[in-house]
Write a protein that holds these residues in place. Structure first.
Motif, PDB file in Angstrom:
ATOM      1  N   PHE A  98       0.839  -1.191   0.000  1.00 33.96           N
ATOM      2  CA  PHE A  98       0.000   0.000   0.000  1.00 33.96           C
ATOM      3  C   PHE A  98       0.881   1.250   0.000  1.00 33.96           C
ATOM      4  O   PHE A  98       2.037   1.221   0.430  1.00 33.96           O
ATOM      5  CB  PHE A  98      -0.957   0.023   1.196  1.00 33.96           C
ATOM      6  CG  PHE A  98      -0.297   0.174   2.547  1.00 33.96           C
ATOM      7  CD1 PHE A  98      -0.112   1.420   3.124  1.00 33.96           C
ATOM      8  CD2 PHE A  98       0.130  -0.947   3.255  1.00 33.96           C
ATOM      9  CE1 PHE A  98       0.498   1.557   4.367  1.00 33.96           C
ATOM     10  CE2 PHE A  98       0.728  -0.836   4.496  1.00 33.96           C
ATOM     11  CZ  PHE A  98       0.914   0.428   5.054  1.00 33.96           C
ATOM     12  N   TYR A  99       0.297   2.324  -0.512  1.00 28.97           N
ATOM     13  CA  TYR A  99       0.970   3.617  -0.524  1.00 28.97           C
ATOM     14  C   TYR A  99       0.341   4.494   0.546  1.00 28.97           C
ATOM     15  O   TYR A  99      -0.880   4.633   0.613  1.00 28.97           O
ATOM     16  CB  TYR A  99       0.840   4.288  -1.889  1.00 28.97           C
ATOM     17  CG  TYR A  99       1.154   5.769  -1.867  1.00 28.97           C
ATOM     18  CD1 TYR A  99       2.446   6.217  -1.590  1.00 28.97           C
ATOM     19  CD2 TYR A  99       0.149   6.711  -2.094  1.00 28.97           C
ATOM     20  CE1 TYR A  99       2.726   7.577  -1.540  1.00 28.97           C
ATOM     21  CE2 TYR A  99       0.426   8.064  -2.052  1.00 28.97           C
ATOM     22  CZ  TYR A  99       1.718   8.495  -1.772  1.00 28.97           C
ATOM     23  OH  TYR A  99       2.001   9.846  -1.723  1.00 28.97           O
ATOM     24  N   GLU A 103       2.678   9.687   4.649  1.00 28.68           N
ATOM     25  CA  GLU A 103       4.129   9.557   4.777  1.00 28.68           C
ATOM     26  C   GLU A 103       4.858   9.633   3.432  1.00 28.68           C
ATOM     27  O   GLU A 103       6.085   9.685   3.407  1.00 28.68           O
ATOM     28  CB  GLU A 103       4.465   8.223   5.442  1.00 28.68           C
ATOM     29  CG  GLU A 103       3.860   8.056   6.828  1.00 28.68           C
ATOM     30  CD  GLU A 103       3.906   6.609   7.288  1.00 28.68           C
ATOM     31  OE1 GLU A 103       4.804   6.293   8.098  1.00 28.68           O
ATOM     32  OE2 GLU A 103       3.073   5.807   6.832  1.00 28.68           O
ATOM     33  N   LYS A 104       4.090   9.578   2.322  1.00 26.91           N
ATOM     34  CA  LYS A 104       4.675   9.573   0.975  1.00 26.91           C
ATOM     35  C   LYS A 104       5.610   8.375   0.801  1.00 26.91           C
ATOM     36  O   LYS A 104       6.686   8.480   0.226  1.00 26.91           O
ATOM     37  CB  LYS A 104       5.445  10.872   0.713  1.00 26.91           C
ATOM     38  CG  LYS A 104       4.601  12.138   0.779  1.00 26.91           C
ATOM     39  CD  LYS A 104       3.667  12.236  -0.406  1.00 26.91           C
ATOM     40  CE  LYS A 104       2.893  13.550  -0.397  1.00 26.91           C
ATOM     41  NZ  LYS A 104       1.959  13.650  -1.536  1.00 26.91           N
ATOM     42  N   ARG A 105       5.172   7.224   1.299  1.00 24.91           N
ATOM     43  CA  ARG A 105       5.986   6.019   1.233  1.00 24.91           C
ATOM     44  C   ARG A 105       5.172   4.852   0.704  1.00 24.91           C
ATOM     45  O   ARG A 105       3.933   4.847   0.805  1.00 24.91           O
ATOM     46  CB  ARG A 105       6.508   5.633   2.631  1.00 24.91           C
ATOM     47  CG  ARG A 105       7.592   6.513   3.194  1.00 24.91           C
ATOM     48  CD  ARG A 105       7.919   6.051   4.606  1.00 24.91           C
ATOM     49  NE  ARG A 105       9.032   6.792   5.180  1.00 24.91           N
ATOM     50  CZ  ARG A 105       9.446   6.665   6.433  1.00 24.91           C
ATOM     51  NH1 ARG A 105       8.824   5.797   7.242  1.00 24.91           N
ATOM     52  NH2 ARG A 105      10.464   7.378   6.891  1.00 24.91           N
ATOM     53  N   ILE A 106       5.889   3.863   0.199  1.00 26.90           N
ATOM     54  CA  ILE A 106       5.287   2.610  -0.215  1.00 26.90           C
ATOM     55  C   ILE A 106       5.729   1.523   0.762  1.00 26.90           C
ATOM     56  O   ILE A 106       6.919   1.414   1.073  1.00 26.90           O
ATOM     57  CB  ILE A 106       5.702   2.222  -1.645  1.00 26.90           C
ATOM     58  CG1 ILE A 106       5.124   3.227  -2.654  1.00 26.90           C
ATOM     59  CG2 ILE A 106       5.256   0.810  -1.991  1.00 26.90           C
ATOM     60  CD1 ILE A 106       5.648   3.042  -4.063  1.00 26.90           C
ATOM     61  N   TYR A 107       4.778   0.745   1.237  1.00 27.30           N
ATOM     62  CA  TYR A 107       5.077  -0.409   2.080  1.00 27.30           C
ATOM     63  C   TYR A 107       4.656  -1.665   1.316  1.00 27.30           C
ATOM     64  O   TYR A 107       3.561  -1.724   0.763  1.00 27.30           O
ATOM     65  CB  TYR A 107       4.315  -0.331   3.405  1.00 27.30           C
ATOM     66  CG  TYR A 107       4.734   0.817   4.275  1.00 27.30           C
ATOM     67  CD1 TYR A 107       5.861   0.716   5.098  1.00 27.30           C
ATOM     68  CD2 TYR A 107       4.015   2.011   4.294  1.00 27.30           C
ATOM     69  CE1 TYR A 107       6.253   1.770   5.905  1.00 27.30           C
ATOM     70  CE2 TYR A 107       4.404   3.076   5.099  1.00 27.30           C
ATOM     71  CZ  TYR A 107       5.520   2.954   5.902  1.00 27.30           C
ATOM     72  OH  TYR A 107       5.907   3.997   6.695  1.00 27.30           O
ATOM     73  N   ILE A 108       5.516  -2.666   1.300  1.00 29.00           N
ATOM     74  CA  ILE A 108       5.225  -3.892   0.570  1.00 29.00           C
ATOM     75  C   ILE A 108       5.691  -5.096   1.373  1.00 29.00           C
ATOM     76  O   ILE A 108       6.687  -5.024   2.108  1.00 29.00           O
ATOM     77  CB  ILE A 108       5.899  -3.874  -0.828  1.00 29.00           C
ATOM     78  CG1 ILE A 108       5.479  -5.101  -1.654  1.00 29.00           C
ATOM     79  CG2 ILE A 108       7.424  -3.803  -0.718  1.00 29.00           C
ATOM     80  CD1 ILE A 108       5.877  -5.018  -3.117  1.00 29.00           C
ATOM     81  N   ARG A 109       4.971  -6.190   1.252  1.00 29.13           N
ATOM     82  CA  ARG A 109       5.356  -7.422   1.928  1.00 29.13           C
ATOM     83  C   ARG A 109       6.637  -7.993   1.314  1.00 29.13           C
ATOM     84  O   ARG A 109       7.017  -7.650   0.200  1.00 29.13           O
ATOM     85  CB  ARG A 109       4.241  -8.469   1.806  1.00 29.13           C
ATOM     86  CG  ARG A 109       2.943  -8.108   2.503  1.00 29.13           C
ATOM     87  CD  ARG A 109       1.922  -9.211   2.288  1.00 29.13           C
ATOM     88  NE  ARG A 109       0.617  -8.856   2.816  1.00 29.13           N
ATOM     89  CZ  ARG A 109       0.198  -9.151   4.041  1.00 29.13           C
ATOM     90  NH1 ARG A 109       1.006  -9.805   4.871  1.00 29.13           N
ATOM     91  NH2 ARG A 109      -1.015  -8.810   4.446  1.00 29.13           N
ATOM     92  N   ASN A 110       7.245  -8.893   2.053  1.00 24.37           N
ATOM     93  CA  ASN A 110       8.413  -9.607   1.548  1.00 24.37           C
ATOM     94  C   ASN A 110       8.015 -10.448   0.335  1.00 24.37           C
ATOM     95  O   ASN A 110       6.870 -10.874   0.206  1.00 24.37           O
ATOM     96  CB  ASN A 110       8.975 -10.510   2.649  1.00 24.37           C
ATOM     97  CG  ASN A 110      10.434 -10.832   2.435  1.00 24.37           C
ATOM     98  OD1 ASN A 110      10.871 -11.009   1.305  1.00 24.37           O
ATOM     99  ND2 ASN A 110      11.185 -10.887   3.523  1.00 24.37           N
ATOM    100  N   TYR A 126       3.716   2.567  -7.113  1.00 18.75           N
ATOM    101  CA  TYR A 126       4.438   3.758  -7.584  1.00 18.75           C
ATOM    102  C   TYR A 126       3.488   4.713  -8.295  1.00 18.75           C
ATOM    103  O   TYR A 126       3.586   5.944  -8.118  1.00 18.75           O
ATOM    104  CB  TYR A 126       5.573   3.364  -8.537  1.00 18.75           C
ATOM    105  CG  TYR A 126       6.245   4.579  -9.150  1.00 18.75           C
ATOM    106  CD1 TYR A 126       7.283   5.238  -8.480  1.00 18.75           C
ATOM    107  CD2 TYR A 126       5.830   5.092 -10.375  1.00 18.75           C
ATOM    108  CE1 TYR A 126       7.872   6.373  -9.024  1.00 18.75           C
ATOM    109  CE2 TYR A 126       6.414   6.226 -10.919  1.00 18.75           C
ATOM    110  CZ  TYR A 126       7.432   6.857 -10.242  1.00 18.75           C
ATOM    111  OH  TYR A 126       8.009   7.999 -10.782  1.00 18.75           O
ATOM    112  N   ILE A 127       2.566   4.179  -9.082  1.00 14.81           N
ATOM    113  CA  ILE A 127       1.623   5.034  -9.812  1.00 14.81           C
ATOM    114  C   ILE A 127       0.727   5.790  -8.838  1.00 14.81           C
ATOM    115  O   ILE A 127       0.388   6.955  -9.074  1.00 14.81           O
ATOM    116  CB  ILE A 127       0.813   4.188 -10.808  1.00 14.81           C
ATOM    117  CG1 ILE A 127       1.744   3.667 -11.909  1.00 14.81           C
ATOM    118  CG2 ILE A 127      -0.323   4.993 -11.428  1.00 14.81           C
ATOM    119  CD1 ILE A 127       1.131   2.639 -12.820  1.00 14.81           C
ATOM    120  N   HIS A 128       0.351   5.156  -7.722  1.00 13.55           N
ATOM    121  CA  HIS A 128      -0.410   5.884  -6.692  1.00 13.55           C
ATOM    122  C   HIS A 128       0.396   7.080  -6.194  1.00 13.55           C
ATOM    123  O   HIS A 128      -0.135   8.192  -6.034  1.00 13.55           O
ATOM    124  CB  HIS A 128      -0.741   4.950  -5.532  1.00 13.55           C
ATOM    125  CG  HIS A 128      -1.874   4.009  -5.808  1.00 13.55           C
ATOM    126  ND1 HIS A 128      -3.082   4.419  -6.307  1.00 13.55           N
ATOM    127  CD2 HIS A 128      -1.975   2.659  -5.652  1.00 13.55           C
ATOM    128  CE1 HIS A 128      -3.891   3.373  -6.442  1.00 13.55           C
ATOM    129  NE2 HIS A 128      -3.238   2.295  -6.061  1.00 13.55           N
TER     130      HIS A 128
END
Length: 311
Positions: A98-99, A103-110, A126-128
């Motif tokens: 999710f974006y 925080e202007k960050r992307i969090y992604i699972r392993n 990234y597009i979000h």
């Protein structure tokens, strides 16, 4: 009240044995900065390189260029991802990434926790981030449609799911759900599909309006301004979001019938070799069942009186 919530969160963290994860920079490029856990040995160089190619193509196609890198945090395990997603929308808890606009960050699972193409999931998020920097008040369906379309996440099975749901009358009210996801989890998949086809209607079916829309947006970007989506959309498409939502509903109904007809024709073409083979075997069996006819014997002709006899 806030202090009480903080204490409860700390107690939950201690009871579950979770501790704060320390992150370090793993891979940096023009567009992305990957952060992984301190003890992680994951290599993101290949994914980073592919993302750079995809982002270049996206920015070139839309005419809006941004070299500002986005931070991508790779969460090492499901428990820590759950803690990060807690308190956000329900759909985030069940997501692979999710974006966070705050925080202007992307969090992604392993990578081991995601069954989909990892690069496509990252491109989606990234597009979000990209659209969040460009627009104000852009509808959620536009975000999800752009992310799904340009990340290449529409597989054949998802087309079939859309046909099935739309054929039986299941529709998505894009205007009502312009800035929120459906409450029922069973409707989330259909929402993503509707967002994709709404984007397709904007881009492929109204190509001149699409070009005008991004020309206006790029002009604001070069001036250092973000674009207010609603008036810009109205100026480019000469319609309102309400009318566009109704237009999409009619378009998606026709689209479902078209895909259904194409699917039936494809099935018939796929079965054609089997039908021909079955016809050949049936004809062969019928021929084998026919009775044998007697072989005709030529009758002996009388001698010709004008012809001399052989001596």
């Amino acid at each position: 009240m806030k202090h009480l919530q903080l204490i409860i969160l700390v107690l939950i963290t201690l009871c579950t044995g979770l501790s704060a994860v320390s992150y370090q920079e793993n891979q940096r490029s023009e567009y992305t900065i990957f952060y992984t856990a301190q003890d992680s040995r994951l290599d993101f160089s290949a994914i980073s390189a592919q993302l750079r190619v995809n982002i270049d193509q996206l920015q070139t196609g839309l005419g809006i260029y941004s070299s500002e890198p986005v931070e991508i945090f790779v969460i090492p395990d499901a428990a820590n991802y759950h803690l990060l997603s807690r308190g956000r929308e329900n759909i985030v808890e069940f997501s692979d990434a999710f974006y966070s606009s705050l925080e202007k960050r992307i969090y992604i699972r392993n990578r081991g926790q995601i069954n989909e193409d990892y690069g496509k999931v990252l491109m989606h998020e990234y597009i979000h981030w990209y659209l969040d920097n460009i627009f104000e008040r852009s509808p959620l369906w536009f975000h999800e449609g752009m992310a799904t379309y340009y990340a290449g996440q529409m597989g054949y099975d998802r087309y079939l799911e859309f046909i099935r749901a739309r054929f039986w009358g299941k529709d998505t009210d894009l205007f009502r759900l312009g800035y929120s996801y459906p409450e029922d989890q069973s409707d989330w998949q259909q929402y993503y599909l509707s967002a994709y086809f709404a984007l397709q209607l904007m881009k492929d079916k109204k190509a001149e309006n699409w070009q005008h829309f991004w020309t206006l947006t790029a002009s604001n970007w070069r001036k250092g301004k973000s674009t207010d989506f609603i008036p810009t959309f109205g100026q480019a498409y000469q319609t309102t979001l309400w009318d566009f939502a109704n237009d999409y509903s009619r378009y998606s109904r026709r689209l479902a019938w078209q895909y259904l007809i194409i699917g039936i024709n494809s099935l018939l073409l796929a079965l054609l070799p089997i039908i021909l083979l079955w016809g050949w075997f049936k004809r062969r069996r019928l021929r084998a069942a026919l009775p044998d006819l007697p072989i005709p014997v030529d009758e002996e002709l009388p001698p010709d009186p004008e012809q001399p006899e052989d001596i």
